[in-house]
Design a protein around this motif. Structure first.
Motif, mmCIF file in Angstrom:
data_model
loop_
_atom_site.group_PDB
_atom_site.id
_atom_site.type_symbol
_atom_site.label_atom_id
_atom_site.label_comp_id
_atom_site.label_asym_id
_atom_site.label_seq_id
_atom_site.Cartn_x
_atom_site.Cartn_y
_atom_site.Cartn_z
ATOM 1 N N SER A 101 -76.294 110.110 43.387
ATOM 2 C CA SER A 101 -75.689 111.440 43.343
ATOM 3 C C SER A 101 -76.018 112.206 44.626
ATOM 4 N N LEU A 102 -75.118 113.091 44.978
ATOM 5 C CA LEU A 102 -75.317 113.886 46.189
ATOM 6 C C LEU A 102 -76.534 114.799 46.063
ATOM 7 N N LYS A 103 -76.825 115.218 44.834
ATOM 8 C CA LYS A 103 -77.987 116.070 44.609
ATOM 9 C C LYS A 103 -79.272 115.331 44.962
ATOM 10 N N HIS A 104 -79.381 114.076 44.507
ATOM 11 C CA HIS A 104 -80.575 113.293 44.831
ATOM 12 C C HIS A 104 -80.645 112.965 46.317
ATOM 13 N N LEU A 105 -79.516 112.598 46.911
ATOM 14 C CA LEU A 105 -79.506 112.301 48.343
ATOM 15 C C LEU A 105 -79.929 113.520 49.166
ATOM 16 N N ALA A 106 -79.451 114.688 48.770
ATOM 17 C CA ALA A 106 -79.812 115.909 49.498
ATOM 18 C C ALA A 106 -81.320 116.157 49.423
ATOM 19 N N TRP A 107 -81.898 115.941 48.250
ATOM 20 C CA TRP A 107 -83.341 116.122 48.111
ATOM 21 C C TRP A 107 -84.116 115.086 48.916
ATOM 22 N N TYR A 108 -83.673 113.835 48.887
ATOM 23 C CA TYR A 108 -84.361 112.777 49.640
ATOM 24 C C TYR A 108 -84.293 113.043 51.141
ATOM 25 N N ILE A 109 -83.124 113.440 51.611
ATOM 26 C CA ILE A 109 -82.957 113.700 53.040
ATOM 27 C C ILE A 109 -83.811 114.893 53.462
ATOM 28 N N GLN A 110 -83.744 115.963 52.698
ATOM 29 C CA GLN A 110 -84.501 117.169 53.022
ATOM 30 C C GLN A 110 -86.000 116.894 53.015
ATOM 31 N N THR A 111 -86.494 116.269 51.979
ATOM 32 C CA THR A 111 -87.929 115.974 51.882
ATOM 33 C C THR A 111 -88.358 114.979 52.946
ATOM 34 N N GLY A 112 -87.548 113.957 53.168
ATOM 35 C CA GLY A 112 -87.884 112.942 54.158
ATOM 36 C C GLY A 112 -87.942 113.485 55.569
ATOM 37 N N LEU A 113 -87.012 114.359 55.929
ATOM 38 C CA LEU A 113 -87.027 114.941 57.280
ATOM 39 C C LEU A 113 -88.244 115.843 57.483
#
Length: 127
Positions: A101-113
């Motif tokens: 889901s885009l919601k999970h991807l957004a969280w992963y990208i934000q946290t990872g960066l």
């Protein structure tokens, strides 16, 4: 099921590596980042993080632009090559290639960066 996972993993590594290679080797992209000011913002933030972490570690230092002057040494100048933009691109390529889901991807990208940025600051502190 496992075969599909390995194919997806290989595909994500290929996409991530391709994105990393393009960002790392194309001067026009570097000039684009410099032109729109993103590199200046990241440089300022990274200088700020390193400066205040060194203060917390009780290592006296001062800032002059992107130059961190440490007592008893020549100091450290944080330039475009220190920003780890290519690592950010590799991470984005790997995470963006996974299904979800885009919601999970957004969280992963934000946290990872954020984690990558903090690890980069820690790397600069150790230097």
């Amino acid at each position: 099921m496992q075969k599909k996972f390995y194919i997806q993993l290989l595909l994500s590594f290929f996409i991530g590596f391709t994105l990393w290679f393009c960002v790392r080797n194309i001067i026009a992209i570097e000039l684009f980042f410099i032109h729109i000011g993103i590199s200046r913002i990241i440089t300022h933030n990274l200088t700020f993080l390193v400066h205040h972490t060194l203060i917390l570690l009780q290592i006296p230092n001062t800032i002059q632009g992107s130059l961190i002057l440490i007592e008893g040494s020549r100091g450290m100048n944080i330039i475009y090559g220190c920003l780890a933009i290519s690592h950010f691109a590799l991470f984005l390529g790997l995470v963006a290639s996974y299904k979800g889901s885009l919601k999970h991807l957004a969280w992963y990208i934000q946290t990872g960066l954020i984690i990558l940025h903090l690890l980069n600051a820690f790397r600069l502190i150790l230097i």
